[in-house]
Design a protein around this motif. Structure first.
Motif, short mmCIF file in Angstrom:
data_model
loop_
_atom_site.label_atom_id
_atom_site.label_comp_id
_atom_site.label_asym_id
_atom_site.label_seq_id
_atom_site.Cartn_x
_atom_site.Cartn_y
_atom_site.Cartn_z
N ALA A 118 8.00 4.07 23.94
CA ALA A 118 9.40 3.88 24.20
C ALA A 118 9.85 4.91 23.51
O ALA A 118 11.23 5.70 24.30
CB ALA A 118 9.97 2.45 23.74
N GLU A 119 9.57 5.60 22.41
CA GLU A 119 10.21 6.64 21.84
C GLU A 119 10.23 8.01 22.80
O GLU A 119 11.30 8.51 22.92
CB GLU A 119 9.51 7.07 20.57
CG GLU A 119 10.02 8.36 19.77
CD GLU A 119 9.25 8.54 18.41
OE1 GLU A 119 9.91 8.99 17.52
OE2 GLU A 119 8.09 8.25 18.76
N ILE A 120 9.03 8.20 23.37
CA ILE A 120 9.00 9.40 24.21
C ILE A 120 9.93 9.09 25.38
O ILE A 120 10.71 10.28 26.15
CB ILE A 120 7.72 9.62 24.51
CG1 ILE A 120 6.91 10.05 23.53
CG2 ILE A 120 7.37 10.66 25.59
CD1 ILE A 120 7.15 11.45 22.47
N ALA A 121 9.86 7.91 26.31
CA ALA A 121 10.54 7.69 27.21
C ALA A 121 11.96 7.69 26.77
O ALA A 121 12.86 8.37 27.85
CB ALA A 121 10.35 6.39 27.75
N LEU A 122 12.54 7.40 25.77
CA LEU A 122 13.88 7.28 25.68
C LEU A 122 14.43 8.66 25.22
O LEU A 122 15.53 9.19 25.78
CB LEU A 122 14.13 6.59 24.23
CG LEU A 122 14.32 4.86 24.59
CD1 LEU A 122 14.07 4.32 23.13
CD2 LEU A 122 15.66 4.54 25.47
N LEU A 123 13.72 9.59 24.52
CA LEU A 123 14.16 10.77 24.37
C LEU A 123 14.11 11.59 25.64
O LEU A 123 14.97 12.81 25.80
CB LEU A 123 12.89 11.54 23.39
CG LEU A 123 13.01 11.05 21.93
CD1 LEU A 123 12.04 11.64 21.18
CD2 LEU A 123 14.42 11.22 21.40
N LYS A 124 13.31 11.52 26.64
CA LYS A 124 13.30 12.35 27.86
C LYS A 124 14.02 11.69 28.88
O LYS A 124 14.14 12.11 30.17
CB LYS A 124 11.73 12.39 28.05
CG LYS A 124 11.05 13.41 27.39
CD LYS A 124 9.54 13.39 28.06
CE LYS A 124 8.99 14.48 27.13
NZ LYS A 124 7.37 14.68 27.75
N GLY A 125 14.54 10.30 28.89
CA GLY A 125 15.00 9.66 29.94
C GLY A 125 14.19 9.45 30.94
O GLY A 125 14.65 9.42 31.95
N THR A 126 13.10 9.16 30.69
CA THR A 126 12.01 8.87 31.68
C THR A 126 12.25 7.81 32.63
O THR A 126 12.66 6.53 32.24
CB THR A 126 10.48 8.79 30.96
OG1 THR A 126 10.45 9.84 30.20
CG2 THR A 126 9.59 8.51 32.02
#
Length: 280
Positions: free
Chosen positions: A181-189
């Motif tokens: 979730a952290e990576i997805a949120l930061l990248k707007g995945t």
């Protein structure tokens, strides 16, 4: 919140109505049912079911009315061919007064609390694009069935220069785990259907909308032999933490939204986004 052309290009074919429909006070939401006492609530705000204040209010009232009428369950979906919801309406955040921003965010808070705390089973038949606020609605249901295709689902707020609030993020972490979730949120995945299934953002895939509705019904029917009181109490306990957080922090959450939305750089970004939509 997808670009208008991106979503409009997904509109192919027509929706086949499988149920007898009765109208709500407005045409923003359609409520249908068959002989199973399961209500299908369809968002009907073309072109992309942007969650403006009126749609949120109507959805909130519809959810409460259906629960009062003692249906056995709810399926949340869209009447639009290939989009579930494009998320929060950017126009509700751009060039608005503090009063307008406050009323909009309070409406969103109220609608989410209603949906997330429904005592009866609720499943989402996600028949198309489901970014940002659309993803929030889907995650707030107990069960998610996503139609296969080229559309995507996820919280992509950072791509628009804004932030997903705490209660959005908490659901995301609950669904797919903190690190992902952290990576997805930061990248707007945004995730395609197969990816969404693999990471647990959705529970099943479907071949089309009718198949998604059937699978949602199967989920609701699976509780036939489960005592209602025990099921309801368990659901409320499982959802207490996230629900209680917003109830206790509504004012802070509202203040953060209003303050952030009024920042010059945020308003400039929203203006650029709206202007880009007009050109497409």
């Amino acid at each position: 919140m997808l670009a208008a052309r991106t979503i409009l290009n997904l509109f192919r074919g027509t929706q086949i109505s499988l149920f007898q429909t009765y109208a709500t006070n407005t045409k923003l939401v359609e409520i249908t049912k068959d002989n199973t006492d399961i209500a299908i609530i369809s968002m009907a705000h073309p072109p992309v079911n942007s969650l403006n204040k009126e749609l949120l209010n109507t959805l909130n009232m519809s959810l409460m009315d259906v629960q009062k009428e003692k249906y056995r369950g709810i399926i949340l979906t869209s009447s639009l061919p290939n989009v579930f919801s494009a998320g929060l309406d950017i126009k509700e955040m751009y060039n608005r007064t503090e009063k307008q921003l406050t009323e909009y965010w309070q409406t969103l808070q109220d609608t989410w609390l209603t949906l997330y705390n429904l005592k009866i089973p609720v499943a989402a038949a996600i028949n198309g694009a489901c970014p940002a606020g659309g993803c929030l609605l889907a995650m707030s249901c107990e069960y998610r069935v996503l139609v296969e295709g080229k559309h995507t689902i996820g919280l992509n707020e950072t791509r628009l220069g804004i932030i997903a609030p705490e209660w959005f993020r908490s659901l995301y972490v609950d669904m797919i785990g903190y690190r992902r979730a952290e990576i997805a949120l930061l990248k707007g995945t945004l995730f395609h259907p197969t990816e969404a299934l693999e990471i647990g953002l959705v529970d099943e895939l479907a071949s089309d909308k009718a198949n998604a509705i059937k699978k949602c019904k199967d989920y609701i029917e699976s509780f036939k032999l489960i005592p209602r009181k025990g099921r309801q109490s368990t659901k409320m306990e499982l959802r207490k933490r996230n629900s209680l957080w917003l109830k206790e922090n509504r004012a802070m959450d509202l203040n953060q939204f209003v303050t952030f939305s009024q920042l010059p750089e945020v308003q400039a970004g929203l203006k650029s986004y709206i202007e880009s939509l007009k050109k497409k």
